[in-house]
Design an enzyme around this catalytic site. Sequence first.
Site, short mmCIF file in Angstrom:
data_model
loop_
_atom_site.label_atom_id
_atom_site.label_comp_id
_atom_site.label_asym_id
_atom_site.label_seq_id
_atom_site.Cartn_x
_atom_site.Cartn_y
_atom_site.Cartn_z
N HIS A 1 0.24 -22.95 -7.73
CA HIS A 1 1.10 -23.70 -6.81
C HIS A 1 2.24 -24.42 -7.51
CE1 HIS A 1 -1.39 -22.82 -3.43
NE2 HIS A 1 -2.44 -23.51 -3.87
N ASP B 1 -6.11 -15.52 -4.61
CA ASP B 1 -6.54 -16.82 -4.12
C ASP B 1 -6.27 -16.91 -2.62
OD1 ASP B 1 -6.05 -19.82 -3.47
OD2 ASP B 1 -6.87 -19.92 -5.50
N HIS C 1 -5.17 -19.24 -0.96
CA HIS C 1 -3.94 -19.98 -0.70
C HIS C 1 -2.78 -19.28 -1.40
CE1 HIS C 1 -7.22 -23.04 -0.49
NE2 HIS C 1 -6.62 -23.26 0.67
N ASP D 1 -11.78 -18.65 -3.30
CA ASP D 1 -11.92 -19.50 -2.12
C ASP D 1 -11.80 -18.75 -0.81
OD1 ASP D 1 -9.34 -19.16 -3.07
OD2 ASP D 1 -8.84 -21.28 -3.11
#
Length: 287
Positions: free
Chosen positions: A114, A150, A152, A230
């Site tokens: 991120h 991931d 996200h 995740d």
Amino acid sequence: MTIITDERCTGYHAPGHPERPQRISATKARLRQQTDLPLQWTQPGEITDQDLLRAHSAAHLQRLEEPRDFDMDTAWLPEIHLHARRSAAAALTALQLALAGQPAFSLMRPPGHHATRDRAMGFCYLNNAAIAALAARARGVQRVAVFDFDVHHGNGTEDILLDQPGTLFVSVHQHPAYPGTGTSHRGSNCRNYPVPPATPATEYRAHLQHALADLETFQPDLLIVSAGFDAYIRDPLARQMLEIEDFHWLGAQIRSLGRPTLTLLEGGYSRDLPELIFAYLKGISGY
């Protein structure tokens, strides 16, 4: 398979934060006790400001040392800039191993995908995948791909690699979800596959196969995997339905691409993270 880790990466925490030291310590214990998979262990090497400045601004490196939180999810903590540098250094150690024909997994924190060129966010301070990708390009690797699974979206990696020559970024992620990006392809080299919440595992695999097809078409000389665990059904920070065997399958699919590969740990916040990582490592190692 070589595991790169440093015990100092468990030496910081924010109380109640899901990105906690046990993610590493429990996984390390699980991998050390198993006998199915032959593993070697090493520590991160060195990293220079020049390595970091390919991906980040000088102002960002300075900001990491200023004792102010970055956002509600991303705290400033004592020596966080040193922890982040060691995590980025592990990515470069993994790069060196992969280019020598030795698959590697960076079992480090903090994660990185991120972090943008100028901003720490989403538990991430330095973008390990982008740092490794640009280091590989600087070393003469012609075609470098980053595959981010991931749950996200790896907005920071996309921010840094957007339209960078010789690179490809491919992400499969839940949408809507943090950080709200990755709804469509961007630029000449960023491919995004958003997946609705609570997508059955068979359908999620189909999205992953689209991403894998992009990688196959690109024919990278090096593959960097941003591995977040995740999308697992019992992860507290997302709403997906993958099981342990899906991560073994994904590792096997990546192995079938036949490319020099390094893997960097991103997210994954369930208590089962050690088993998810172990399954992935078995798949990518052909076990």
